[in-house]
Design a protein around this motif. Structure first.
Motif, PDB file in Angstrom:
ATOM      1  N   GLU A 193      38.448  37.160  48.240  1.00 11.92           N
ATOM      2  CA  GLU A 193      38.570  37.957  47.236  1.00 11.92           C
ATOM      3  C   GLU A 193      39.669  39.102  47.061  1.00 11.92           C
ATOM      4  O   GLU A 193      40.071  39.344  45.947  1.00 11.92           O
ATOM      5  CB  GLU A 193      37.189  38.917  47.752  1.00 11.92           C
ATOM      6  CG  GLU A 193      35.819  38.270  47.211  1.00 11.92           C
ATOM      7  CD  GLU A 193      34.794  39.361  47.138  1.00 11.92           C
ATOM      8  OE1 GLU A 193      33.705  39.144  46.437  1.00 11.92           O
ATOM      9  OE2 GLU A 193      34.558  39.981  48.203  1.00 11.92           O
ATOM     10  N   LYS A 195      42.129  39.222  43.826  1.00 13.77           N
ATOM     11  CA  LYS A 195      42.127  40.713  43.318  1.00 13.77           C
ATOM     12  C   LYS A 195      43.567  41.221  43.234  1.00 13.77           C
ATOM     13  O   LYS A 195      44.045  41.825  42.252  1.00 13.77           O
ATOM     14  CB  LYS A 195      41.248  41.704  43.980  1.00 13.77           C
ATOM     15  CG  LYS A 195      41.276  43.171  43.193  1.00 13.77           C
ATOM     16  CD  LYS A 195      40.104  44.004  43.991  1.00 13.77           C
ATOM     17  CE  LYS A 195      40.234  45.487  43.384  1.00 13.77           C
ATOM     18  NZ  LYS A 195      39.514  46.127  44.077  1.00 13.77           N
ATOM     19  N   GLY A 224      45.713  39.250  40.645  1.00 16.60           N
ATOM     20  CA  GLY A 224      45.289  39.542  39.291  1.00 16.60           C
ATOM     21  C   GLY A 224      45.559  38.315  38.142  1.00 16.60           C
ATOM     22  O   GLY A 224      45.415  37.091  38.645  1.00 16.60           O
TER      23      GLY A 224
END
Length: 455
Positions: A83, A87, A90
């Motif tokens: 995760e 993130k 992006g």
């Protein structure tokens, strides 16, 4: 944006077992990355998906709770790290970058920690030099590492806090980073070195200090490491703790004690004329000293390493071992005219093996590794100094009559005959004239009087 899920892969496992894998989906393309966690189908059914919390009953199951933490605990659980990477990437997500970051998770910090670990850097530097045959330099960096370990171990808790050194009292794992070595740290280290820096030979030994020369050698080696770290981008120039200016707030390396080792003209003549017992260890020591004196002040290590390929009919051509590694691009070859004394010494003490690659003197052989060579050369120097000291006592020579005296006496004798420093520098194989100047003991009283009479 890419999404993260879990997958239970039962392929290539026993019935009712499988591996947990992280599944990344991006632009309808899936990539699967193993966690290396092998579980049963029942455990997979009980494991919450998408990071949901364990219910109260399941949380009391220690095995299930341990499995849950491996997958979901922040920040290192496999699902959580995936995760975090997704993130961070992006809209610039790509599977190759994700794979590299996922598989090397946590390693970047370890690599960075290794880079700033000063003691580890010293150990690595020492090993690299030793492997390259630079025994003296490699030994110095290794000795510096051990010295700094002892110094940090001697610090009080308040001193550790002052320098920002954490957990220094854990003797099994002392950590010292570049940032800890401030000018105040170095001043404190120098003071400790001068009073109790010598390694204890036994638990009952009393603390003893080292010489200013040793402090200078160690701190210069440390400065070399800092310069390399700055060049490699490991530390910033602003954190450099050294200075060349006296009175600076930064640390100034002390100058080595420059004790003049050259003999007077009369003492040199007495050594030349001394008649040792033929074939004795005293004669061998005396001849090696003379070979060094007549051979451009060649040190004993280079004498031991001379091969038949270095000899021509009238000259010896060699490269100093001490500077060979730093002169790879432009080797400095020193040429020595073979005098009658040197020729006699080669005939008397030279090896019976006359093949091209054979050593001139029988101290070393081709089967020795670098450490064995160093030990043998050290023993030759030790025995030469032992017997030359006895000769010096018999002749009433003040100070140490050792192998250093031969090299320094060669340089000073040339100076006293009017040879320019540039000529002496070339004979000794020095890069800088300032190094040559430290070898020169000045003029005899009669010469000084002659020069001063012109006033």
């Amino acid at each position: 944006m890419a999404t993260v899920n879990l997958y239970f892969d039962t392929r290539a496992t026993a019935e009712n077992e499988g591996y947990i894998k992280v599944v990344i989906t991006h632009n309808r393309v899936k990539g699967r990355y193993t966690t290396n966690i092998k579980i049963t189908a029942d455990e997979w059914e009980r494991l919450p998906k998408k990071g949901a919390e364990l219910d109260g009953r399941a949380a009391k199951n220690s095995a299930l709770k341990k499995l849950y933490d491996k997958v979901y605990a922040k920040p290192n659980g496999y699902y959580r790290r995936a995760e975090t990477i997704v993130k961070a990437l992006g809209v610039n997500f790509d599977f190759d970058t994700f794979k590299d970051l996922y598989e090397n998770w946590g390693k970047d910090k370890k690599v960075e920690a290794d880079k700033v670990d000063l003691l580890k850097a010293l150990s690595t530097k020492s090993k690299a030099l030793l492997d390259n045959g630079q025994i003296s330099h490699g030994t110095n960096f290794g000795a510096l590492e051990k010295s700094l370990q002892r110094f940090v171990a001697s610090l009080t808790k308040s001193e550790c806090r002052e320098y920002g050194i954490g957990n220094a009292k854990n003797r099994d794992g002392i950590t010292l980073e570049y940032r800890h070595v401030t000018p105040d740290f170095l001043k404190h280290y120098e003071e400790w070195m001068l009073h109790e820096g010598k390694a204890l030979q036994s638990p009952k030994s009393k603390p003893a200090g080292v010489s200013v020369t040793t402090v200078s050698i160690y701190t210069r080696a440390l400065r070399t490491l800092y310069n390399e770290a700055i060049e490699a981008g490991i530390i910033e120039r602003a954190s450099y703790p050294f200075s060349t200016r006296k009175g600076s707030v930064n640390y100034v390396i002390p100058e080595s004690e420059n004790i003049k080792k050259a003999l007077s003209r009369a003492d040199i003549d007495n050594v030349k004329n001394y008649q040792p017992e033929p074939g004795s260890m005293e004669q061998r020591a005396h001849d090696l000293w003379l070979f060094s004196y007549y051979g451009n002040g060649m040190n004993v290590a280079d004498i031991c390493r001379l091969r038949r390929t270095n000899l021509t009919a009238d000259y010896i051509h060699f490269e100093r071992t001490k500077t060979k590694a730093s002169n790879k691009k432009k080797p400095v070859i020193i040429s020595v005219k073979i005098s009658e004394v040197m020729r006699r010494i080669i005939d008397l003490w030279g090896s019976t093996d006359k093949s091209k690659n054979a050593y001139v003197f029988p101290f070393l052989n081709n089967g020795m590794d670098a450490n064995k060579q160093k030990q043998t050369i050290h023993q030759v120097i030790k025995m030469t100094n032992k017997y030359m000291k006895r000769i010096g006592e018999k002749l009433g020579i003040e100070g140490d009559l050792n192998t250093y005296a031969a090299r320094h006496s060669f340089a000073t004798t040339l100076q006293r005959t009017g040879a320019p420093i540039s000529f002496i520098q070339g004979r000794l194989g020095h890069k800088k004239s300032t190094t040559t100047e430290t070898y020169l003991a000045g003029f005899e009283p009669e010469q000084e009087a002659e020069y001063l009479s012109a006033l």
